[in-house]
Write a protein that holds these residues in place. Structure first.
Motif, PDB file in Angstrom:
ATOM      1  N   CYS A 117      -0.641  -0.363  -3.463  1.00  0.00           N
ATOM      2  CA  CYS A 117       0.481  -0.952  -2.723  1.00  0.00           C
ATOM      3  C   CYS A 117       1.119   0.103  -1.829  1.00  0.00           C
ATOM      4  N   VAL A 118       1.310  -0.248  -0.548  1.00  0.00           N
ATOM      5  CA  VAL A 118       1.945   0.688   0.377  1.00  0.00           C
ATOM      6  C   VAL A 118       3.402   0.312   0.660  1.00  0.00           C
ATOM      7  N   GLY A 119       3.868  -0.731   0.009  1.00  0.00           N
ATOM      8  CA  GLY A 119       5.279  -1.086   0.183  1.00  0.00           C
ATOM      9  C   GLY A 119       5.596  -1.703   1.529  1.00  0.00           C
ATOM     10  N   CYS A 120       4.615  -2.382   2.119  1.00  0.00           N
ATOM     11  CA  CYS A 120       4.818  -2.879   3.485  1.00  0.00           C
ATOM     12  C   CYS A 120       5.679  -4.127   3.539  1.00  0.00           C
ATOM     13  N   SER A 121       5.837  -4.812   2.395  1.00  0.00           N
ATOM     14  CA  SER A 121       6.654  -6.030   2.317  1.00  0.00           C
ATOM     15  C   SER A 121       6.036  -7.234   3.014  1.00  0.00           C
ATOM     16  N   ASP A 122       4.763  -7.172   3.289  1.00  0.00           N
ATOM     17  CA  ASP A 122       4.094  -8.352   3.833  1.00  0.00           C
ATOM     18  C   ASP A 122       4.205  -9.503   2.837  1.00  0.00           C
ATOM     19  N   CYS A 123       4.117  -9.165   1.556  1.00  0.00           N
ATOM     20  CA  CYS A 123       4.234 -10.177   0.505  1.00  0.00           C
ATOM     21  C   CYS A 123       5.580 -10.898   0.599  1.00  0.00           C
TER      22      CYS A 123
ATOM     23  N   VAL B 259      10.200  -5.250  -2.880  1.00  0.00           N
ATOM     24  CA  VAL B 259       9.422  -4.045  -3.148  1.00  0.00           C
ATOM     25  C   VAL B 259      10.318  -2.936  -3.678  1.00  0.00           C
TER      26      VAL B 259
ATOM     27  N   SER C 127       5.473  -4.234  -5.969  1.00  0.00           N
ATOM     28  CA  SER C 127       5.898  -5.519  -5.423  1.00  0.00           C
ATOM     29  C   SER C 127       6.334  -6.357  -6.627  1.00  0.00           C
TER      30      SER C 127
ATOM     31  N   CYS D 261      -1.650  -9.935   1.232  1.00  0.00           N
ATOM     32  CA  CYS D 261      -1.497  -8.490   1.016  1.00  0.00           C
ATOM     33  C   CYS D 261      -2.632  -7.694   1.677  1.00  0.00           C
ATOM     34  N   PRO D 262      -2.293  -6.853   2.652  1.00  0.00           N
ATOM     35  CA  PRO D 262      -3.339  -6.127   3.387  1.00  0.00           C
ATOM     36  C   PRO D 262      -4.106  -5.126   2.515  1.00  0.00           C
ATOM     37  N   THR D 263      -3.494  -4.659   1.437  1.00  0.00           N
ATOM     38  CA  THR D 263      -4.199  -3.680   0.608  1.00  0.00           C
ATOM     39  C   THR D 263      -4.926  -4.357  -0.555  1.00  0.00           C
TER      40      THR D 263
ATOM     41  N   CYS E  67      -3.784  -5.523  -3.209  1.00  0.00           N
ATOM     42  CA  CYS E  67      -3.353  -4.905  -4.457  1.00  0.00           C
ATOM     43  C   CYS E  67      -2.749  -5.917  -5.415  1.00  0.00           C
ATOM     44  N   LEU E  68      -2.729  -7.200  -5.034  1.00  0.00           N
ATOM     45  CA  LEU E  68      -2.188  -8.230  -5.926  1.00  0.00           C
ATOM     46  C   LEU E  68      -3.337  -9.075  -6.481  1.00  0.00           C
TER      47      LEU E  68
HETATM   48  S1  SF4 Z   1       1.911  -6.894   0.764  1.00  0.00           S
HETATM   49 FE1  SF4 Z   1       0.726  -5.760  -0.760  1.00  0.00          FE
HETATM   50  S2  SF4 Z   1       0.823  -3.623  -0.060  1.00  0.00           S
HETATM   51 FE2  SF4 Z   1       2.417  -4.720   1.015  1.00  0.00          FE
HETATM   52  S3  SF4 Z   1       4.228  -4.427  -0.296  1.00  0.00           S
HETATM   53 FE3  SF4 Z   1       3.323  -6.379  -0.879  1.00  0.00          FE
HETATM   54  S4  SF4 Z   1       2.007  -5.895  -2.588  1.00  0.00           S
HETATM   55 FE4  SF4 Z   1       2.450  -3.957  -1.556  1.00  0.00          FE
END
Ligand code: SF4
Ligand code: SF4
Ligand code: SF4
Lengths: 749, 178
Positions: free
Chosen positions: B12-18, B37, B54, B135-137, B139-140
């Motif tokens: 997770c990069v903390g981008c807040s896309d979620c 996040v 997240s 989520c772009p990474t 990670c979910l």
């Molecule tokens: S979208 Fe994915 S990478 Fe970005 S904050 Fe949410 S969980 Fe983390």
């Protein structure tokens, strides 16, 4: 100019436009075509989805727009077949709806006028606004030559204005993405590998075993494909090495974080090259087969030991060796990332050359896990008369300088707008499309002085950005969700095209760029260059040339083709002719030498911050693209203002608390207009401070972001120009803290 | 069936896309969120670590918000998801106060709102929750814990994980891979 331009805060103007998503059509001349066509399409598609590609940044991810029950835009999702996003948009792309719904959007054409001695804007019809621009352009062409009009552009809409400008006889089409961003890297890679990197980068991150980031903060910059692939690389256990004075998000995912002293990267790179050569970690076969200049390079770095670099960079010699060995072990599946925004210290082309050379030694160019070979896809262009040969170009304003620049320098056009004795002619007109030059070009004073010398400044934008406040004419562009644009082509692992089509009719009295350019062309008598009725005709014609059609693309959004050959990577022992002077990868650059530049990169010390000052570093936050997204409600929800990262030791010296607001003053005595909130954090060195770019807006009409955070650009008054390609190095500025409101202090005295 | 989600804090990069995707998918009003996040920085320069998480409702198996709800508006639904029936809600706010994770917010329309795992609008249609899909990474991870082949079961088998405030006894079903 007698009448100096005043910055106008676009106020309540244009609020009388169409209601949001209202049913009534705008009845401005010439607009019927788009709207009626749109109507016929929407009825079938209303409840389905409409393809688009994102315009919030340059990655141009393809996606689908979905609707609510009432037919209004609900959300945007990635297109699974798109190679740029793999079905996943970044937060800005997901939040793209906020741009469409932004109540602060530009709503109607505006023309600068004077009322009771004060400059202001009045609403105008499209016809009037375009006539105004056409007349000014014709006057400039008559009196000074058409090439005295320049275009600044960022994003898709600019293409049509580019064609228009070329039709008038000017090729002065500048994109700040070169000299304010990635130019040094492009020039360095051209003179090493014979090819530029371009966008999206051809880094094979998903298959790499070792990724080296030099100040590149993937994860904070949401260059979508790169972020996704870095995550894949983490999953697969790749080693990440991050060089950054700040503990970036990427640094926190890295096996090695090298908290380098700012402005010393070239020393580290030379020491790495030293270790890789003298410990024989390089790809011997690749170097022998493909490169020239190895022996000269070896001599050049003989004394550039890790011990030498330690004194400069503060990175311990054993760490320099260990990380070099990690790269050597992973070779050729290693990427020393070329970065993207690389205009830092004025020797950026040479730093990028060091990076290119390191990649060449590691044999990563053209190899799996290194840099893949792009597949490019182009569409035939719609037939049009040949563009006239320009009489002069921007280069004549800079005789003998920046010969290696591959494109127009945005800052160069700006400088050449200010009259000077040694130039026979200056730029007289600017058309600015989709770039907020006030926040994009460093040295705002210079930009504003240039603007004062213009006879015409026409700005096309969706939002009342600062640059619109200086314009003579402001044209409201509709957002990407309300328009067709050129088919997305470009480079990727596979050839691919993507379509953007309107998901809504343009709100208010806004128009797509293609329409604006075409209508302006009519006024200039240049309609022959835009010989199609609507953009649908143009796109359908282009698509049919390649065996597709507009109808097909409306259904599928993206279309992928086969590569011509199975050549994503170099084959073993493949004979390759590189597009350089020698036909080889040039470790030693004879072309640089011929131009009077170092044929091999050297480290030169840079000025350091004086006592009590800190180097101003800036970067990106994942929720924003430059200042373009600063007012987007979905994204301000995530990040509303920027903060200033300050090391705890520095904070305690100054008695600054976390969350305290401070003003910043730079070495040239420029103080930030707005205060910025301090984030006291161990994540940054004591010799620099950091903020995310794109905040501190002083256009009141941007109601969400007005006065939120500080602008780095206003503090970047010292520009370190790269003599090789004219890039504007922006990281040589130093700031100190002002703890009390400077306005209050001024009022007291 | 037992729905659960795992968050890979290493990716997770903390981008807040979620957060943004949830907002547009579920019509969460501007200024509110169902997921968010958290970034925890540990150490001193240059020995540092960051955990990025997240977070959202844990869809607790022993949920205080359900227990304290006087009308049954907060209830367990398919796969153990905890949902709110806004029609039954009297707006007393007890659930908001009882949640140890601060997962609920007062919706301006007068009822508490929170993460639903996108149960009816996506999961029951065979889609992943909006945050997981965007989520772009990647990670979910989401799925049924009782299905050993679900994404979430598989990743929990091979990775170390933790839950938040396990001592509250809520039996949370949001897992953090560490
Ligand atoms: S979208 Fe994915 S990478 Fe970005 S904050 Fe949410 S969980 Fe983390
Ligand atoms: S990376 Fe994000 S902002 Fe850029 S084009 Fe893709 S979705 Fe849009
Ligand atoms: S996290 Fe809070 S809202 Fe969600 S089920 Fe548990 S107690 Fe209830």
């Amino acid at each position: 100019m007698a009448n100096r331009r005043e910055f106008i805060r676009i106020s309540s103007l244009g609020l009388g436009g169409m209601a949001l998503a209202g049913g009534s059509l705008s009845l401005v001349k010439g607009s019927e075509v788009i709207e009626s066509l749109f109507q016929s399409q929407l009825s079938d598609r209303q409840r389905q989805r409409v393809p688009t590609y994102c315009e919030i940044c340059f990655w141009k991810c393809a996606g689908w727009v979905y609707f609510n029950e009432d037919g209004k835009i609900k959300k945007i999702e990635g297109n699974d077949n798109d190679l740029n996003c793999n079905g996943r948009l970044c937060p800005r792309g997901t939040g793209g709806v906020g741009m469409y719904y932004d109540p602060d959007r530009l709503k109607t054409p505006l023309i600068r006028t004077e009322e009771r001695g004060r400059q202001t804007f009045r609403e105008a019809s499209w016809d009037e606004a375009l006539s105004y621009i056409a007349e000014k352009m014709q006057k400039i062409a008559r009196e000074h030559g058409p090439e005295c009009v320049a275009l600044f552009t960022h994003g898709s809409g600019g293409k049509y204005f580019g064609d228009l400008l070329k039709a008038t006889g000017s090729t002065n089409i500048a994109a700040p993405s070169f000299a304010q961003c990635r130019g040094p890297r492009e020039v360095a890679f051209i003179y090493t590998f014979g090819e530029s990197i371009d966008s999206p980068e051809n880094t094979d991150i998903r298959d790499t075993r070792c990724l080296v980031l030099i100040g590149s903060h993937i994860g904070e910059n949401m260059h979508n494909g790169q972020v996704q692939e870095m995550s894949d690389a983490i999953d697969r256990g790749a080693t990440i090495i991050t060089v950054d004075p700040r503990y970036s998000t990427a640094a926190s995912k890295s096996k090695y974080w090298l908290p380098i002293k700012p402005a010393t990267d070239i020393a580290l790179l030379l020491a790495w090259i030293h270790v890789i050569i003298f410990e024989e970690l390089y790809d011997r076969d690749y170097v022998e087969r493909y490169t020239v200049g190895f022996e000269q390079l070896k001599e050049h770095v003989r004394n550039k030991t890790p011990e030498w670099a330690y004194g400069i960079t503060t990175i311990k010699p054993h760490i320099i060796r260990e990380t070099a060995r990690e790269m050597g072990n992973a070779s050729p599946a290693v990427i020393v990332h070329p970065g993207r925004h690389v205009t830092w210290y004025g020797d950026d082309t040479q730093r990028s050359r060091s990076i290119a050379i390191l990649n060449a030694l590691l044999g990563s160019w053209g190899r799996r896990g290194g840099f893949y070979r792009n597949a490019n896809y182009e569409l035939p262009s719609f037939p049009h008369p040949e563009f006239p040969e320009p009489k002069r170009t921007w280069r004549e304003a800079f005789p003998g300088k920046y010969n290696l620049a591959t494109t127009v320098l945005a800052n160069g056009v700006c400088d050449a707008t200010i009259p000077s004795a040694d130039r026979s002619c200056n730029f007289k007109g600017w058309i600015v499309c989709g770039t907020n030059l006030i926040e994009t070009l460093p040295n705002q004073k210079n930009t504003i002085e240039a603007i004062q010398n213009l006879e015409l400044l026409a700005v096309i934008d969706t939002m009342p950005m600062e640059i619109t406040g200086w314009a003579d004419v402001v044209l409201p562009e509709c957002t990407y969700l309300e328009r067709y644009d050129s088919i997305r082509t470009g480079q990727a692992r596979l050839p691919q095209i993507a379509l953007r089509m309107p998901a809504s009719e343009p709100l208010y009295d806004s128009k797509p760029s293609w329409w604006i350019a075409k209508e302006l062309a009519k006024k200039l008598g240049l309609q022959a260059y835009f010989d199609y009725d609507t953009i649908e005709d143009l796109l359908d014609w282009q698509l049919r040339q390649i065996g597709s059609s507009l109808e097909e693309m409306q259904r599928i959004g993206v279309k992928t083709f086969e590569r011509d050959a199975d050549d994503l990577y170099f084959a073993d022992g493949e004979a390759i002719e590189f597009n350089t002077s020698s036909g080889k990868i040039e470790l030693y650059s004879p072309d640089f030498e011929a131009e009077g530049f170092d044929p091999l990169p050297n480290y030169t010390p840079h000025e350091e911050p004086p006592e009590g000052f800190y180097r101003l570093n800036y970067g990106r936050g994942p929720a924003h693209t430059f200042s373009r997204t600063a007012n987007n409600a979905n994204l301000t929800d995530i990040m509303e203002e920027n903060s200033l990262w300050v090391n705890p030791k520095v904070a305690s010296q100054w008695g600054i608390r976390n969350d305290q607001y401070v003003w910043l003053r730079n070495q040239d005595d420029i103080t930030s207009k707005f205060p910025i909130k301090v984030r006291v954090t161990e994540r940054i060195r004591w010799d620099s401070v950091y903020m995310v770019h794109g905040f501190g807006h002083d256009q009141k009409r941007l109601t969400r972001c007005y006065g939120k955070g500080a602008s780095d650009t206003e503090l970047i008054s010292r520009v370190l120009v790269d003599p090789i390609m004219g890039g504007t190095g922006m990281r040589g500025n130093f700031v100190t803290f002002v703890l009390e409101d400077p306005a209050a202090i001024a009022a007291d005295t | 069936m037992r729905y659960a989600m795992a968050v890979d804090t290493r990716k997770c990069v903390g981008c807040s896309d979620c957060v943004v995707a949830c907002q547009t998918e579920n019509n969460v009003p501007i200024g509110y969120c169902r997921d968010w996040v958290v970034e925890v920085v540990d150490g001193t320069f240059p020995q540092l670590e960051i955990e990025i998480r997240s977070e959202r409702c844990n869809h607790c198996e022993n949920a205080p918000c359900v227990r304290c709800c006087p009308t049954g508006a907060s209830h367990y639904s398919d796969g153990g998801t905890v949902l709110v029936n806004s029609r039954k809600c009297i707006g007393c706010g007890a659930c908001i106060a009882s949640c140890p994770y601060d997962a609920r917010y007062p919706h301006p329309d007068g009822y508490p709102d929170k993460c639903t795992f996108c149960l009816t609008n996506r999961v029951q249609k065979g889609l992943k929750p909006a945050c997981v899909a965007v989520c772009p990474t990647k990670c979910l991870y989401f799925g049924d814990l009782e299905d050993p082949n679900s994404d979430v079961s598989r990743v929990l088998k091979v990775r170390k994980w933790k839950t938040l405030i396990p001592e509250a006894g809520t039996k949370p079903h949001l897992y953090f891979l560490i």
